[in-house]
Design a protein around this motif. Structure first.
Motif, PDB file in Angstrom:
ATOM      1  N   LEU A 155       0.833  -1.212   0.000  1.00  0.00           N
ATOM      2  CA  LEU A 155       0.000   0.000   0.000  1.00  0.00           C
ATOM      3  C   LEU A 155       0.862   1.254   0.000  1.00  0.00           C
ATOM      4  O   LEU A 155       0.563   2.226  -0.713  1.00  0.00           O
ATOM      5  CB  LEU A 155      -0.920  -0.012   1.224  1.00  0.00           C
ATOM      6  N   GLN A 156       1.923   1.242   0.786  1.00  0.00           N
ATOM      7  CA  GLN A 156       2.807   2.407   0.821  1.00  0.00           C
ATOM      8  C   GLN A 156       3.515   2.594  -0.520  1.00  0.00           C
ATOM      9  O   GLN A 156       3.735   3.736  -0.963  1.00  0.00           O
ATOM     10  CB  GLN A 156       3.844   2.247   1.937  1.00  0.00           C
ATOM     11  N   ILE A 158       2.248   1.869  -3.463  1.00  0.00           N
ATOM     12  CA  ILE A 158       1.259   2.483  -4.361  1.00  0.00           C
ATOM     13  C   ILE A 158       1.120   3.972  -4.075  1.00  0.00           C
ATOM     14  O   ILE A 158       1.072   4.802  -4.989  1.00  0.00           O
ATOM     15  CB  ILE A 158      -0.092   1.765  -4.221  1.00  0.00           C
ATOM     16  N   LEU A 159       1.081   4.343  -2.805  1.00  0.00           N
ATOM     17  CA  LEU A 159       0.938   5.757  -2.436  1.00  0.00           C
ATOM     18  C   LEU A 159       2.144   6.580  -2.875  1.00  0.00           C
ATOM     19  O   LEU A 159       1.999   7.737  -3.291  1.00  0.00           O
ATOM     20  CB  LEU A 159       0.737   5.874  -0.927  1.00  0.00           C
ATOM     21  N   ASP A 160       3.336   5.979  -2.814  1.00  0.00           N
ATOM     22  CA  ASP A 160       4.560   6.731  -3.125  1.00  0.00           C
ATOM     23  C   ASP A 160       4.873   6.777  -4.616  1.00  0.00           C
ATOM     24  O   ASP A 160       5.511   7.726  -5.081  1.00  0.00           O
ATOM     25  CB  ASP A 160       5.754   6.121  -2.382  1.00  0.00           C
ATOM     26  N   TYR A 165      -3.200   7.675  -7.773  1.00  0.00           N
ATOM     27  CA  TYR A 165      -3.700   6.353  -7.369  1.00  0.00           C
ATOM     28  C   TYR A 165      -5.199   6.366  -7.114  1.00  0.00           C
ATOM     29  O   TYR A 165      -5.846   5.322  -7.127  1.00  0.00           O
ATOM     30  CB  TYR A 165      -2.948   5.862  -6.125  1.00  0.00           C
ATOM     31  N   ARG A 166      -5.763   7.536  -6.875  1.00  0.00           N
ATOM     32  CA  ARG A 166      -7.210   7.619  -6.670  1.00  0.00           C
ATOM     33  C   ARG A 166      -7.981   7.240  -7.932  1.00  0.00           C
ATOM     34  O   ARG A 166      -9.164   6.933  -7.883  1.00  0.00           O
ATOM     35  CB  ARG A 166      -7.595   9.039  -6.253  1.00  0.00           C
ATOM     36  N   TYR A 184      -7.700  -4.220   0.005  1.00  0.00           N
ATOM     37  CA  TYR A 184      -6.812  -3.183  -0.507  1.00  0.00           C
ATOM     38  C   TYR A 184      -7.619  -1.989  -1.013  1.00  0.00           C
ATOM     39  O   TYR A 184      -7.241  -0.829  -0.786  1.00  0.00           O
ATOM     40  CB  TYR A 184      -5.951  -3.734  -1.641  1.00  0.00           C
ATOM     41  N   ARG A 187      -8.822   0.275   1.765  1.00  0.00           N
ATOM     42  CA  ARG A 187      -7.763   1.075   2.378  1.00  0.00           C
ATOM     43  C   ARG A 187      -7.328   2.224   1.472  1.00  0.00           C
ATOM     44  O   ARG A 187      -6.916   3.281   1.960  1.00  0.00           O
ATOM     45  CB  ARG A 187      -6.564   0.189   2.716  1.00  0.00           C
ATOM     46  N   LEU A 188      -7.390   2.013   0.169  1.00  0.00           N
ATOM     47  CA  LEU A 188      -7.005   3.065  -0.779  1.00  0.00           C
ATOM     48  C   LEU A 188      -8.176   3.962  -1.157  1.00  0.00           C
ATOM     49  O   LEU A 188      -7.988   4.942  -1.889  1.00  0.00           O
ATOM     50  CB  LEU A 188      -6.419   2.437  -2.047  1.00  0.00           C
TER      51      LEU A 188
END
Length: 278
Positions: A155-156, A158-160, A165-166, A184, A187-188
């Protein structure tokens, strides 16, 4: 002066030596001195080059393309440490081999349980692994098991690394992976889709033993008076046994929309990338 190292030794097999070096660097110890190689007859030979009496031994070995060699190499290393009077043997196996064979499929066997029994009998006292294919595999082991999760790191990542990512959609390769993918997606804060109709296993097309007809009596000649051997079932059925209805997979379809979105496919074991991406 005694040995400056603490009573902890880290050994590595031939599957991922670089991973073991990174782990040893973070722990602040040197890798243990062990010789693991294959003889000309392809047999595995393990020789400890230092004393491990009374020490905690961590053996780092994971599954790779040579999975059978990795498993037996691990078993040999564990047994060598056990016979050398190690106080505790901890196996660090990020990817547990044969974890997909954890259910009864047709007339196959549950090979994952066999591998677990072999590891425990070889001398493993504790197992550290990641993302077991099924949580029930934990019960196959007669030792303590730590099943770590990789989801926080993924997850981190994907965020970075995905700025928008939205605008992505989490995609499950098959309906049985929906639970993991939806976790997943929640959480996203994004949507998810499911691929339906994909044939997950080749044995789905094999003839199931349940379609076999009932056994028929066998006539045995005994002089002039023929006798009938008893059937293998002990009761008679008032109505005919209905035939087993074979499952027919629907055509491949996608439940959900990924048009114009970033599709992120998630699975715990990816052994056929081309098949999943197609």
């Amino acid at each position: 002066m005694g040995d400056p190292r603490p009573p902890l030794v880290i050994f590595t097999g031939q599957s991922h030596p670089s991973l073991a070096e990174d782990i040893a660097g973070h722990v602040g110890v040197k890798l243990g001195d062990i010789l693991v190689h294959n003889l000309t007859s392809t047999e595995t030979e393990v020789k400890l080059q230092e004393s491990i009496r009374g020490k905690e031994v961590y053996i780092i070995q994971s599954g790779s393309k040579k999975v059978n060699n990795d498993v037996f190499e691990l078993l040999t290393m564990v047994y060598a440490c056990k016979t050398s009077s190690a106080r505790k043997i901890v196996a660090v196996i990020p990817y547990l081999p044969y974890s997909k064979q954890c259910r009864m499929r047709r007339r196959a066997c549950i090979t994952s349980k066999l591998v677990a029994k072999l590891m425990c009998n070889a001398g493993i006292n504790h197992l550290i692994t990641m993302d077991l294919h099924q949580r029930e595999i934990h019960g196959f082991f007669d030792c303590s098991v730590d099943n770590l999760r990789s989801s926080p790191f993924l997850l981190q990542y994907i965020l970075d690394n995905i700025p928008d990512y939205r605008d992505c959609v989490m995609v499950a390769k098959h309906p049985s992976a929906t639970r993991r993918v939806s976790s997943y997606a929640e959480r996203l804060r994004v949507n998810f889709a499911v691929v339906h109709g994909e044939l997950k296993e080749e044995e789905e097309r094999e003839v199931d033993g349940r379609t076999s007809p009932p056994p028929t009596p066998i006539v045995i000649g005994n002089g002039n008076l023929p006798t009938v051997a008893p059937a293998t079932f002990a009761c008679s059925f008032p109505t005919p046994i209905p035939p087993y209805q074979q499952k027919i997979k629907p055509s491949l379809s996608l439940v959900g929309s990924v048009s114009g979105k970033i599709a992120i496919m998630l699975d715990d074991v990816i052994d056929d990338v081309e098949r999943g991406a197609s």
